[in-house]
Design a protein around this motif. Sequence first.
Motif, short mmCIF file in Angstrom:
data_model
loop_
_atom_site.label_atom_id
_atom_site.label_comp_id
_atom_site.label_asym_id
_atom_site.label_seq_id
_atom_site.Cartn_x
_atom_site.Cartn_y
_atom_site.Cartn_z
N ASP A 19 -9.99 -4.63 13.39
CA ASP A 19 -9.01 -3.97 14.25
C ASP A 19 -7.71 -3.74 13.49
O ASP A 19 -6.70 -4.42 13.71
CB ASP A 19 -8.79 -4.83 15.50
N GLY A 20 -7.74 -2.78 12.59
CA GLY A 20 -6.55 -2.49 11.80
C GLY A 20 -6.71 -1.19 11.04
O GLY A 20 -7.81 -0.63 10.93
N VAL A 21 -5.60 -0.69 10.53
CA VAL A 21 -5.58 0.50 9.69
C VAL A 21 -4.75 0.18 8.45
O VAL A 21 -3.96 -0.76 8.44
CB VAL A 21 -4.99 1.72 10.42
N PHE A 22 -4.94 0.96 7.40
CA PHE A 22 -4.19 0.68 6.18
C PHE A 22 -3.91 1.95 5.40
O PHE A 22 -4.54 2.99 5.60
CB PHE A 22 -4.94 -0.34 5.31
N GLU A 23 -2.95 1.83 4.50
CA GLU A 23 -2.61 2.89 3.55
C GLU A 23 -2.62 2.29 2.16
O GLU A 23 -2.07 1.20 1.94
CB GLU A 23 -1.22 3.48 3.84
N THR A 24 -3.24 2.99 1.22
CA THR A 24 -3.17 2.61 -0.18
C THR A 24 -2.18 3.55 -0.86
O THR A 24 -2.34 4.77 -0.80
CB THR A 24 -4.55 2.72 -0.86
N LEU A 25 -1.17 2.98 -1.49
CA LEU A 25 -0.07 3.77 -2.03
C LEU A 25 0.13 3.50 -3.52
O LEU A 25 -0.25 2.44 -4.02
CB LEU A 25 1.23 3.46 -1.29
N LYS A 26 0.77 4.45 -4.17
CA LYS A 26 1.13 4.27 -5.57
C LYS A 26 2.65 4.39 -5.72
O LYS A 26 3.26 5.34 -5.21
CB LYS A 26 0.44 5.31 -6.47
N VAL A 27 3.23 3.40 -6.40
CA VAL A 27 4.67 3.39 -6.66
C VAL A 27 4.89 3.69 -8.14
O VAL A 27 4.27 3.06 -9.01
CB VAL A 27 5.31 2.03 -6.30
N VAL A 28 5.76 4.64 -8.43
CA VAL A 28 6.11 5.00 -9.81
C VAL A 28 7.63 5.08 -9.91
O VAL A 28 8.27 5.79 -9.14
CB VAL A 28 5.48 6.34 -10.23
N ASP A 29 8.19 4.30 -10.83
CA ASP A 29 9.64 4.30 -11.03
C ASP A 29 10.39 4.08 -9.72
O ASP A 29 11.34 4.80 -9.37
CB ASP A 29 10.11 5.60 -11.69
N ASN A 30 9.93 3.07 -8.97
CA ASN A 30 10.55 2.67 -7.71
C ASN A 30 10.52 3.77 -6.65
O ASN A 30 11.35 3.80 -5.74
CB ASN A 30 12.00 2.22 -7.94
N LYS A 31 9.54 4.66 -6.75
CA LYS A 31 9.36 5.73 -5.77
C LYS A 31 7.92 5.70 -5.29
O LYS A 31 6.99 5.62 -6.08
CB LYS A 31 9.69 7.09 -6.39
N ILE A 32 7.73 5.77 -3.98
CA ILE A 32 6.39 5.80 -3.41
C ILE A 32 5.92 7.25 -3.38
O ILE A 32 6.53 8.11 -2.73
CB ILE A 32 6.36 5.22 -1.98
N LEU A 33 4.84 7.54 -4.10
CA LEU A 33 4.35 8.92 -4.18
C LEU A 33 3.83 9.38 -2.82
O LEU A 33 3.10 8.66 -2.15
CB LEU A 33 3.24 9.02 -5.22
#
Length: 278
Positions: free
Chosen positions: A26-40
């Motif tokens: 019972d959940g959802v998620f996001e996989t993210l990439k951070v580059v130079d302190n910025k979330i793409l």
Amino acid sequence: MVNFNGDILDSELQLTFSNRSFLYGDGVFETLKVVDNKILFFEDHYFRLLASMRIIRMQIPMSFTLEYLESQILALVSRQNISNSARVRLTVFRNEGGYYSPLDNSVSFVIQASELQNKLYSIQNESFEVDLYKDFVVTKQLLSTLKTNNKIIQITASIFAQENQLDSCLLINEDKNVIEATNGNLFMLMNNQLITPPISHGCLNGIMRKQTLKLAKEIENVEVIEKEISPFDLQKADELFITNVIVGIQPITKYRKKEFETKLSNALLVKLNQAISV
């Protein structure tokens, strides 16, 4: 180290046995990439997350603004000293209580992060072989397009790939059309047409899918189309590749006895890196 509901904990979070994500997915998620302190592509991730929460009837906290979640993610990668390049998972799950029917729809969140070696996306000059996974099918419904914590088809397909010395598997829906890979959205180049299955066929509403569609439209002599892909089409394709936010673009070099070019994959990768470097 994790961020749990805004508190950064030095140790890994210990979930209870009554956690609804553990018991029921019972959940959802996001996989993210951070580059130079910025979330793409963070705005795209944010709105997909909120849309997913609404669809599965989670209560969205007033604090869940784009700015708040961004600050929580960046605070964690900063504490871990991996702001230059990091993989991040933001998971939102319904709070414990009840059985299939929850006691309420309030939520908690946890953020995990790990270091990535490269800032820019790159294509490794290695073979990447796939085959169809036919034991189970992905249904053509809205829930299939979300990143929920129930990914048992992707898990069993990944085990099938390991058992058969494959790098990934392609998934099919109940119409026996190919919709995606275990690790991302699928694109096929055939006769100067770049084809990807529509979301209505059950594939993930991918963030990198959206970026790839946009970038591909800038390439001359390539027509971008969303339509069904049959298993027979794979044998006639000039190129196949998989997209996700962490890898970017992963060319498929072999499907059964057919081998593929990687020319368009490389051209799109150049454009992708230019886009994130702006």
